[in-house]
Design a protein around this motif. Structure first.
Motif, PDB file in Angstrom:
ATOM      1  N   SER A 241       0.839  -1.191   0.000  1.00 44.40           N
ATOM      2  CA  SER A 241       0.000   0.000   0.000  1.00 44.40           C
ATOM      3  C   SER A 241       0.877   1.245   0.000  1.00 44.40           C
ATOM      4  O   SER A 241       2.007   1.227   0.495  1.00 44.40           O
ATOM      5  N   GLN A 242       0.366   2.337  -0.571  1.00 38.88           N
ATOM      6  CA  GLN A 242       1.096   3.592  -0.543  1.00 38.88           C
ATOM      7  C   GLN A 242       1.294   4.034   0.907  1.00 38.88           C
ATOM      8  O   GLN A 242       0.536   3.671   1.805  1.00 38.88           O
TER       9      GLN A 242
ATOM     10  N   THR B 151       4.866   3.539 -13.588  1.00 32.35           N
ATOM     11  CA  THR B 151       4.985   2.083 -13.497  1.00 32.35           C
ATOM     12  C   THR B 151       4.816   1.435 -14.863  1.00 32.35           C
ATOM     13  O   THR B 151       5.622   0.587 -15.281  1.00 32.35           O
TER      14      THR B 151
ATOM     15  N   ALA C  86       4.688  11.762  -4.159  1.00 33.83           N
ATOM     16  CA  ALA C  86       4.896  11.032  -5.414  1.00 33.83           C
ATOM     17  C   ALA C  86       6.258  11.345  -6.023  1.00 33.83           C
ATOM     18  O   ALA C  86       6.469  11.144  -7.211  1.00 33.83           O
TER      19      ALA C  86
ATOM     20  N   ASN D 111       6.453   6.342  -3.279  1.00 32.73           N
ATOM     21  CA  ASN D 111       5.315   6.027  -4.143  1.00 32.73           C
ATOM     22  C   ASN D 111       5.508   6.661  -5.516  1.00 32.73           C
ATOM     23  O   ASN D 111       6.191   7.667  -5.663  1.00 32.73           O
ATOM     24  N   SER D 112       4.845   6.085  -6.506  1.00 32.00           N
ATOM     25  CA  SER D 112       4.804   6.729  -7.808  1.00 32.00           C
ATOM     26  C   SER D 112       3.510   6.360  -8.514  1.00 32.00           C
ATOM     27  O   SER D 112       2.652   5.678  -7.959  1.00 32.00           O
ATOM     28  N   THR D 113       3.384   6.813  -9.752  1.00 31.38           N
ATOM     29  CA  THR D 113       2.110   6.786 -10.444  1.00 31.38           C
ATOM     30  C   THR D 113       1.964   5.591 -11.375  1.00 31.38           C
ATOM     31  O   THR D 113       2.949   4.949 -11.757  1.00 31.38           O
TER      32      THR D 113
ATOM     33  N   SER E 242      -1.545   2.048  -4.130  1.00 36.06           N
ATOM     34  CA  SER E 242      -0.354   1.252  -3.828  1.00 36.06           C
ATOM     35  C   SER E 242       0.877   2.059  -4.205  1.00 36.06           C
ATOM     36  O   SER E 242       0.774   3.136  -4.801  1.00 36.06           O
ATOM     37  N   ILE E 243       2.055   1.538  -3.883  1.00 39.90           N
ATOM     38  CA  ILE E 243       3.278   2.272  -4.197  1.00 39.90           C
ATOM     39  C   ILE E 243       3.497   2.414  -5.695  1.00 39.90           C
ATOM     40  O   ILE E 243       4.281   3.271  -6.123  1.00 39.90           O
TER      41      ILE E 243
ATOM     42  N   ILE F 149      10.747   4.046  -7.959  1.00 37.16           N
ATOM     43  CA  ILE F 149       9.769   3.039  -8.405  1.00 37.16           C
ATOM     44  C   ILE F 149      10.124   2.559  -9.805  1.00 37.16           C
ATOM     45  O   ILE F 149      10.085   1.359 -10.112  1.00 37.16           O
TER      46      ILE F 149
ATOM     47  N   ALA G 176      -0.699  11.319  -0.917  1.00 40.11           N
ATOM     48  CA  ALA G 176       0.610  10.749  -0.612  1.00 40.11           C
ATOM     49  C   ALA G 176       1.681  11.347  -1.516  1.00 40.11           C
ATOM     50  O   ALA G 176       1.412  11.703  -2.670  1.00 40.11           O
TER      51      ALA G 176
ATOM     52  N   VAL H  19       0.010   5.646  -6.959  1.00 43.66           N
ATOM     53  CA  VAL H  19      -0.234   6.505  -5.800  1.00 43.66           C
ATOM     54  C   VAL H  19      -1.469   7.387  -6.013  1.00 43.66           C
ATOM     55  O   VAL H  19      -1.767   7.817  -7.129  1.00 43.66           O
TER      56      VAL H  19
END
Length: 685
Positions: A274-275, A287, A331, A281-283, A321-322, A337, A329, A325
């Motif tokens: 989870s973020q 990803t 980023a 975290n990233s988007t 999630s990481i 990531i 949170a 995000v």
């Protein structure tokens, strides 16, 4: 419409040339060192439906996620776009990377139709936030990382939105540089607009658009053929991001299931942590782009990049999630990531095409930020340093040292000392390759870069947003890990270390102190005991490896002339091979334990085996069958485990490409929560 091959290639290359001209324009007109000297920006041409049409030597991690930004902008204001409008955006939640990457999207109309979007994504050295340079290693929400810009019309009908521009620049450090960088992006897009119209004048709009479609389709066909040549199946890997919860180290799990069926591929990150309110975290855009970059680099590196290559690939990213995000949170860790997603792809593909992949790359984009106010010049200053890491070794040769990895395009990875010293109150005390930093192997991982920056201004603050300070790069087919990331403050030999390595926010550095930064090394490829002794001797003579590594990692004995002693080397290699600690894998699904927010793999071993291997509770280790990539976990000393055995679940056996009953090597990984002081002392020697 049918277009002959010659015309198709001319138009394809003309659009790529247009992007190159955009890049030249930015380099010659930008104000920031990070942009005009280090080339931390990218340009591209996009279709109205957001597909990448053309790019050149640009940074893949900029260009490949850009369709998400274009798509969001079109959803928000596409119906109202008119000639003379220009869009500005940096919002990670709507397809951006991190807030520092400010993007200009420039609609180009022809015959009343929206035909292309030239775009420039440039890293602005500062966009506000809690620390100079904006990227804090300890941000807990995105508002601390700078000002967030949703898609807005910064120019409307040819007229600049002065109020919006003033508001943005008022919230950024060194605003005159930011304005210069913004105008450079505008200029590049106007160059692209001019070239598009010239192509339309010569060939006609319909021919140009038909050529674009054909180029995308042939890229798709190439990638489908590459995927179709692979065996069908599900392949797995897992890696970790690094956080500190309540001051304690907490690894965040990033698992991958890579499915190949026919000419399609699905990368599924279900189960990712989870973020968290921490910059790891990233988007979804980043990803997905990381998956695309890996597949393109491994299977179709020679052909030009466009969206067609990515059509056969789907990516599953769980929200919040990481790897996907959600607000609020932070980023800012898109580089971390991204490289970890690439690592999991490499780990999975090492089970499919081990001859086509390399060891893990340098783990992080290594964002080092120094800045403050210089009373001697009466100006704010911000320096963005990303000393390049080592790339993974591959079948044919050693990994490049201090070079751009596959997600960085032609980004300058060793920034000019002269430019830094001219523009910033800094003295570049040293720039060197870090000894022993590349993972040992039949081919050696690339070495990391170590740089000393002496501060010449008072009240300077230092921040670091990175990863790989605890969990280093992994090797493939028996290759060993590279060095982890390191940073410390050197006050004439007195070393100040950090309790949260890799994650630093606004740490005060007094005038005269030196900030030392060391990037991560690349993972090795193949068994280091099979490396050509002559190459080991050459590495030792060049200072790439130490005498200790020469003997202990490569098993090479050098005579008093520095030449390999063949008889002694053979004997030493036999002893080292026989001393490798191996256990028998036994089927057992009890191989994970929960953490504060995620879970981690554990390696349960009998106390007698722990003593024999010299391993302690909670030590980071890896297991390796020398077939694919090594797999990491943390030691749990468990008397209930039979001596000589290692419980392994079905997924770990699949990752190692072996079955229960196989013998697997268990070895310690060079890592600690605070490894910097020892390594700093070694580097000083």
């Amino acid at each position: 419409m049918t277009i002959d091959p010659i015309t198709l290639e001319i138009l394809t290359q003309a659009l790529i040339s247009t992007v190159r001209e955009m890049r030249a324009t930015v380099c010659r007109t930008a104000s920031s060192v990070a942009i005009y000297d280090a080339k931390d920006f990218s340009c591209g041409l996009f279709a109205p439906d957001s597909q990448v049409v053309a790019q050149s030597e640009d940074i893949g991690s900029h260009v490949v996620p850009l369709p998400w930004s274009v798509r969001t902008a079109m959803e928000k204001m596409g119906a109202g776009l008119k000639e003379g409008d220009v869009i500005l955006v940096n919002d990670p939640y709507t397809g951006g990377t991190h807030l520092n990457d400010v993007t200009v999207i420039y609609p180009v109309f022809r015959e009343g139709r929206l035909v292309f979007f030239p775009a420039v994504r440039a890293h602005w050295a500062d966009v506000g936030g809690m620390v100079p340079g904006s990227m804090s290693g300890k941000a807990t929400e995105i508002y601390q990382e700078g000002i967030r810009i949703p898609p807005i019309k910064i120019i409307e009908g040819g007229r600049t939105n002065e109020a919006a521009q003033d508001l943005l620049l008022a919230n950024m450090r060194v605003p005159e540089e930011r304005l210069g960088d913004l105008n450079a992006s505008f200029a590049a897009c106007r160059v692209a607009e001019m070239r598009v119209h010239e192509l339309c004048d010569r060939y006609g709009l319909d021919v140009l658009l038909a050529a674009v479609k054909m180029d995308l389709d042939r890229a798709e066909a190439r990638m489908r053929a590459c995927i179709a040549a692979l065996p069908d199946g599900d392949f797995f890997y897992e890696d970790y991001l690094e956080t500190y919860m309540g001051g304690h180290f907490e690894p965040l799990l990033l698992p991958l299931k890579l499915s190949i069926r026919g000419d399609r591929m699905v990368a599924d990150f279900t189960g990712a942590s989870s973020q968290v309110p921490f910059p790891v975290n990233s988007t979804a855009a980043v990803t997905s782009a990381s998956v695309f970059i890996t597949v393109k680099s491994v299977f179709d590196p020679q052909a030009p990049l466009n969206q067609g290559s990515f059509r056969p690939i789907d990516v599953i990213v769980p929200p919040a999630s990481i790897v996907n995000v959600q607000r609020p949170a932070p980023a800012g860790s898109h580089g971390e990531i991204r490289k970890r997603v690439i690592a999991t792809m490499v780990g999975a593909l090492s089970q499919v095409v081990p001859d086509m992949v390399a060891g893990d790359l340098c783990r992080t984009s290594f964002h080092n930020l120094l800045g403050g106010y210089d009373p001697r010049t009466g100006r704010e200053w911000v320096h963005y340093e990303w000393s390049a890491g080592g790339n993974g070794a591959f079948l044919e040769d050693d990994g490049p040292s201090a070079m751009a990895p596959i997600d960085w395009g032609d980004l300058v990875t060793v920034q000019s000392s002269e430019v830094i010293e001219l523009r910033m109150p800094l003295l570049v005390e040293s720039s060197r390759l870090a000894v022993d930093s590349g993972g040992a192997g039949h081919t050696r991982g690339g070495l990391s870069m170590q740089r000393g920056l002496r501060v010449l201004a008072p009240e300077t603050r230092y921040s670091l947003l990175s990863d790989g300070a605890v969990v280093p790069s992994f090797g493939v087919r028996g290759g060993l890990p590279g060095f982890p990331v390191g940073s410390w403050i050197d006050r004439d030999g007195e070393i100040e270390d950090f309790d949260t390595p890799g994650k630093i926010a606004g740490h005060a550095v007094e005038e005269g102190a030196m900030v030392v930064v060391r990037s991560a090394g690349g993972g090795g490829y193949g068994d280091p005991l099979t490396r050509d002794p002559a190459r080991v001797a050459l590495d030792a003579s060049e200072g790439y490896i130490s005498a200790e590594a020469c003997r202990q990692l490569y098993g090479v004995v050098l005579d008093n002339r520095g030449e390999p002693d063949a008889v002694a080397t053979l004997a030493l290699r036999k002893r080292l091979d026989a001393s490798r600690f191996k256990l028998t894998a036994v089927a057992d699904e009890n191989t994970f334990e929960p953490g504060a927010v995620s879970r981690r793999r554990i390696m349960r071993i009998n106390p007698s085996d722990a003593r024999a291997a010299g391993l302690a509770e909670d030590e980071l280790v890896e297991i390796d069958a020398r077939i694919a990539a090594a797999l990491r976990g943390w030691v749990r000393i468990d008397p209930s485990v039979a001596p000589g055995t290692l419980p392994c679940d079905a997924r770990s056996l699949a990752i190692l490409k072996c079955a229960a009953g196989a013998r697997v090597e268990l070895r310690s990984v060079l890592s600690a929560v605070r490894p910097r002081v020892v390594i700093a002392a070694e580097a000083a020697e």
